[in-house]
Design an enzyme around this catalytic site. Structure first.
Site, PDB file in Angstrom:
ATOM      1  N   ASN A 182     -18.174   1.048 -66.554  1.00  0.00           N
ATOM      2  CA  ASN A 182     -18.341   2.265 -65.752  1.00  0.00           C
ATOM      3  C   ASN A 182     -19.514   2.107 -64.798  1.00  0.00           C
ATOM      4  O   ASN A 182     -20.506   1.464 -65.128  1.00  0.00           O
ATOM      5  CB  ASN A 182     -18.575   3.475 -66.671  1.00  0.00           C
ATOM      6  CG  ASN A 182     -18.349   4.791 -65.958  1.00  0.00           C
ATOM      7  OD1 ASN A 182     -17.292   4.988 -65.362  1.00  0.00           O
ATOM      8  ND2 ASN A 182     -19.325   5.681 -65.997  1.00  0.00           N
TER       9      ASN A 182
ATOM     10  N   ASP B  17      -3.787  13.672 -72.905  1.00  0.00           N
ATOM     11  CA  ASP B  17      -3.977  12.670 -71.835  1.00  0.00           C
ATOM     12  C   ASP B  17      -3.895  11.240 -72.367  1.00  0.00           C
ATOM     13  O   ASP B  17      -3.219  10.387 -71.799  1.00  0.00           O
ATOM     14  CB  ASP B  17      -5.326  12.870 -71.138  1.00  0.00           C
ATOM     15  CG  ASP B  17      -5.330  14.092 -70.232  1.00  0.00           C
ATOM     16  OD1 ASP B  17      -4.245  14.452 -69.726  1.00  0.00           O
ATOM     17  OD2 ASP B  17      -6.411  14.681 -70.021  1.00  0.00           O
TER      18      ASP B  17
ATOM     19  N   GLY C 254     -13.620  11.870 -67.832  1.00  0.00           N
ATOM     20  CA  GLY C 254     -12.736  12.618 -68.734  1.00  0.00           C
ATOM     21  C   GLY C 254     -11.483  11.835 -69.105  1.00  0.00           C
ATOM     22  O   GLY C 254     -11.148  11.686 -70.284  1.00  0.00           O
TER      23      GLY C 254
ATOM     24  N   THR D 105      -7.065  22.910 -67.381  1.00  0.00           N
ATOM     25  CA  THR D 105      -7.561  21.868 -66.491  1.00  0.00           C
ATOM     26  C   THR D 105      -8.966  22.213 -66.021  1.00  0.00           C
ATOM     27  O   THR D 105      -9.581  23.166 -66.514  1.00  0.00           O
ATOM     28  CB  THR D 105      -6.536  21.605 -65.349  1.00  0.00           C
ATOM     29  OG1 THR D 105      -6.968  20.469 -64.607  1.00  0.00           O
ATOM     30  CG2 THR D 105      -6.366  22.798 -64.425  1.00  0.00           C
TER      31      THR D 105
ATOM     32  N   LYS E 215     -11.887  22.260 -69.598  1.00  0.00           N
ATOM     33  CA  LYS E 215     -11.381  21.441 -70.717  1.00  0.00           C
ATOM     34  C   LYS E 215     -12.347  21.383 -71.901  1.00  0.00           C
ATOM     35  O   LYS E 215     -11.913  21.283 -73.043  1.00  0.00           O
ATOM     36  CB  LYS E 215     -11.072  20.023 -70.229  1.00  0.00           C
ATOM     37  CG  LYS E 215      -9.808  19.921 -69.407  1.00  0.00           C
ATOM     38  CD  LYS E 215      -9.552  18.473 -69.033  1.00  0.00           C
ATOM     39  CE  LYS E 215      -8.167  18.302 -68.456  1.00  0.00           C
ATOM     40  NZ  LYS E 215      -7.785  16.885 -68.312  1.00  0.00           N
TER      41      LYS E 215
ATOM     42  N   SER F 122      -1.098  22.027 -58.809  1.00  0.00           N
ATOM     43  CA  SER F 122      -0.662  21.377 -60.048  1.00  0.00           C
ATOM     44  C   SER F 122       0.842  21.067 -60.030  1.00  0.00           C
ATOM     45  O   SER F 122       1.652  21.848 -59.547  1.00  0.00           O
ATOM     46  CB  SER F 122      -0.973  22.298 -61.229  1.00  0.00           C
ATOM     47  OG  SER F 122      -0.341  21.799 -62.378  1.00  0.00           O
TER      48      SER F 122
ATOM     49  N   SER G  80       2.391  20.588 -62.877  1.00  0.00           N
ATOM     50  CA  SER G  80       2.885  21.006 -64.192  1.00  0.00           C
ATOM     51  C   SER G  80       3.949  22.113 -64.127  1.00  0.00           C
ATOM     52  O   SER G  80       4.944  22.022 -64.858  1.00  0.00           O
ATOM     53  CB  SER G  80       1.719  21.444 -65.081  1.00  0.00           C
ATOM     54  OG  SER G  80       0.867  20.347 -65.297  1.00  0.00           O
TER      55      SER G  80
ATOM     56  N   ALA H 150     -15.376   5.866 -67.409  1.00  0.00           N
ATOM     57  CA  ALA H 150     -15.689   6.546 -68.671  1.00  0.00           C
ATOM     58  C   ALA H 150     -15.831   8.049 -68.428  1.00  0.00           C
ATOM     59  O   ALA H 150     -16.611   8.729 -69.079  1.00  0.00           O
ATOM     60  CB  ALA H 150     -16.965   5.957 -69.270  1.00  0.00           C
TER      61      ALA H 150
ATOM     62  N   TYR I  40      -2.194   8.866 -58.997  1.00  0.00           N
ATOM     63  CA  TYR I  40      -0.771   8.921 -58.650  1.00  0.00           C
ATOM     64  C   TYR I  40      -0.522   9.315 -57.195  1.00  0.00           C
ATOM     65  O   TYR I  40       0.619   9.500 -56.768  1.00  0.00           O
ATOM     66  CB  TYR I  40       0.009   9.838 -59.604  1.00  0.00           C
ATOM     67  CG  TYR I  40      -0.470  11.263 -59.627  1.00  0.00           C
ATOM     68  CD1 TYR I  40      -1.355  11.683 -60.599  1.00  0.00           C
ATOM     69  CD2 TYR I  40      -0.042  12.185 -58.671  1.00  0.00           C
ATOM     70  CE1 TYR I  40      -1.799  12.990 -60.632  1.00  0.00           C
ATOM     71  CE2 TYR I  40      -0.484  13.492 -58.694  1.00  0.00           C
ATOM     72  CZ  TYR I  40      -1.359  13.889 -59.674  1.00  0.00           C
ATOM     73  OH  TYR I  40      -1.808  15.183 -59.690  1.00  0.00           O
TER      74      TYR I  40
HETATM   75  P1  ATR Z   1     -11.758  12.320 -64.585  1.00  0.00           P
HETATM   76  O1  ATR Z   1     -11.732  13.523 -65.463  1.00  0.00           O
HETATM   77  O2  ATR Z   1     -10.626  12.209 -63.611  1.00  0.00           O
HETATM   78  O3  ATR Z   1     -11.969  11.045 -65.356  1.00  0.00           O
HETATM   79  P2  ATR Z   1     -14.535  12.290 -63.909  1.00  0.00           P
HETATM   80  O4  ATR Z   1     -14.880  12.724 -65.286  1.00  0.00           O
HETATM   81  O5  ATR Z   1     -15.296  12.856 -62.767  1.00  0.00           O
HETATM   82  O6  ATR Z   1     -13.023  12.537 -63.614  1.00  0.00           O
HETATM   83  O7  ATR Z   1     -14.656  10.682 -63.859  1.00  0.00           O
HETATM   84  C1  ATR Z   1     -14.424   9.936 -62.719  1.00  0.00           C
HETATM   85  C2  ATR Z   1     -14.575   8.452 -63.071  1.00  0.00           C
HETATM   86  O8  ATR Z   1     -14.398   7.679 -61.888  1.00  0.00           O
HETATM   87  C3  ATR Z   1     -15.947   8.092 -63.625  1.00  0.00           C
HETATM   88  O9  ATR Z   1     -15.808   7.010 -64.503  1.00  0.00           O
HETATM   89  C4  ATR Z   1     -16.681   7.664 -62.336  1.00  0.00           C
HETATM   90  O10 ATR Z   1     -17.800   6.841 -62.548  1.00  0.00           O
HETATM   91  P3  ATR Z   1     -19.257   7.501 -62.835  1.00  0.00           P
HETATM   92  O11 ATR Z   1     -19.244   7.936 -64.270  1.00  0.00           O
HETATM   93  O12 ATR Z   1     -20.225   6.423 -62.585  1.00  0.00           O
HETATM   94  O13 ATR Z   1     -19.384   8.664 -61.869  1.00  0.00           O
HETATM   95  C5  ATR Z   1     -15.583   6.903 -61.663  1.00  0.00           C
HETATM   96  N1  ATR Z   1     -15.770   6.734 -60.214  1.00  0.00           N
HETATM   97  C6  ATR Z   1     -15.608   7.661 -59.259  1.00  0.00           C
HETATM   98  N2  ATR Z   1     -15.854   7.144 -58.039  1.00  0.00           N
HETATM   99  C7  ATR Z   1     -16.164   5.831 -58.237  1.00  0.00           C
HETATM  100  C8  ATR Z   1     -16.515   4.736 -57.379  1.00  0.00           C
HETATM  101  N3  ATR Z   1     -16.580   4.907 -56.047  1.00  0.00           N
HETATM  102  N4  ATR Z   1     -16.787   3.550 -57.937  1.00  0.00           N
HETATM  103  C9  ATR Z   1     -16.713   3.366 -59.272  1.00  0.00           C
HETATM  104  N5  ATR Z   1     -16.395   4.349 -60.135  1.00  0.00           N
HETATM  105  C10 ATR Z   1     -16.116   5.565 -59.627  1.00  0.00           C
END
Ligand code: ATR
Length: 289
Positions: free
Chosen positions: A154, A107, A134, A67, A71, A20, A22, A132, A228
């Site tokens: 998404n 966030d 977190g 984290t 969460k 992290s 932070s 869509a 990032y």
């Molecule tokens: P975070 O908390 O960082 O948002 P997460 O809740 O796991 O992490 O969400 C990851 C996001 O990236 C989701 O919107 C995921 O899409 P899905 O809901 O369909 O899983 C998206 N994501 C991750 N890999 C992807 C890829 N290769 N193509 C398109 N979307 C992707």
């Protein structure tokens, strides 16, 4: 600042937490403002969460960052969760308000502040949000209070649809949630003003991936990425190449931290110092500016 009998403690809890940014960011900020506070990181597993929160209470911690993977689960151990964090279904910041633990989510506020600090005003704009998960949810719930229109795309369409429905109910704004496809993306991009990638696409080591083909980017767009590492993702490099305004994931990270800092200390966060500390730490990890 040397620690003393009056030192106030803040901490991040999660699993994993050792990478992290932070701690360096907040400790640099405490030092800058000469606050007698310290920020530490604790690995807390799912089974230990309840005990960790009750320990933070007993030990009188001033604040916590929460984290993965806690969460959502942490909310049931708090005295109160503010309404936006409840809607998002995630708390990333806890304030110990004289014994009462209050949960926030910084966030989305951080993301919107990152835009505004880069002279991007959300009023009257259409925001196209990719993702869509977190982070996407947190950005959507904050942005919906400020922009004119939101479209969420998404990969898993149900998540986008559910999010759009919740946003529509809460804010009564123009919102749409759909599956991510190149046709829909092309169509939605036409009148988009602000594009935000809230997916992990483009993150190291997949640094050449972007969800948005370069020919869909325009110079009048504002583009923000939550990723990032690298600091300039493929999406941001492409956006910059066509003359668009770009905001990196580091900015969102800094501002979400700044908002947490302000909740705990009631003082304006020293943004520059926090950013420098985070950049130095990233450099140590091989992420170059
Ligand atoms: P975070 O908390 O960082 O948002 P997460 O809740 O796991 O992490 O969400 C990851 C996001 O990236 C989701 O919107 C995921 O899409 P899905 O809901 O369909 O899983 C998206 N994501 C991750 N890999 C992807 C890829 N290769 N193509 C398109 N979307 C992707």
């Amino acid at each position: 600042m040397k620690s003393s009998g009056k030192t106030r403690v803040c901490a991040i809890i999660g699993d994993p937490v050792e990478h992290s940014l932070s701690p360096v960011m907040h400790n640099a900020a405490f030092k800058e403002l000469k606050l007698n506070m310290i920020y530490v990181a604790f690995t807390v597993t799912r089974n230990e969460l309840k005990g960790a929160i009750s320990s933070a209470r007993i030990l009188g911690f001033q604040g916590l960052n929460v984290t993965m993977p806690h969460k959502n689960a942490v909310m049931k151990y708090l005295d109160e969760t503010v309404s936006t964090a409840k809607s998002i279904g995630a708390v990333n910041t806890i304030l110990n308000n004289e014994g009462r633990l209050v949960g926030y989510n910084t966030d989305g506020i951080g993301a919107m502040r990152a835009l505004k600090e880069n002279s991007i005003s959300p009023e009257g704009k259409k925001l196209l949000l990719l993702g869509a998960g977190g982070a996407g949810k947190a950005i959507a719930f904050q942005a919906a209070q400020e922009v004119e229109e939101i479209v969420v795309l998404n990969r898993t369409s149900e998540k986008a649809e559910r999010l759009a429905e919740a946003l529509g109910k809460k804010f009564g704004k123009k919102v749409k949630g759909e599956s991510f496809s190149s046709e829909i993306l092309k169509d939605e991009m036409r009148d988009t003003n602000i594009l935000v990638n809230a997916t992990s696409v483009g993150m190291h080591p997949d640094v050449n991936r972007s969800l948005v083909p370069r020919n869909l980017l325009r110079s009048d767009l504002c583009v923000m990425d939550i990723v990032y590492s690298p600091l300039k993702t493929r999406l941001l490099l492409d956006a910059e190449a066509v003359g668009a305004k770009v905001v990196s994931g580091l900015e969102m990270l800094i501002y979400q931290g700044a908002v947490s800092f302000e909740i705990w200390t009631k003082q304006p966060a020293p943004i520059k110092v926090m950013k420098e500390a985070a950049l130095n730490k990233l450099e140590e990890k091989g992420v170059h500016r």
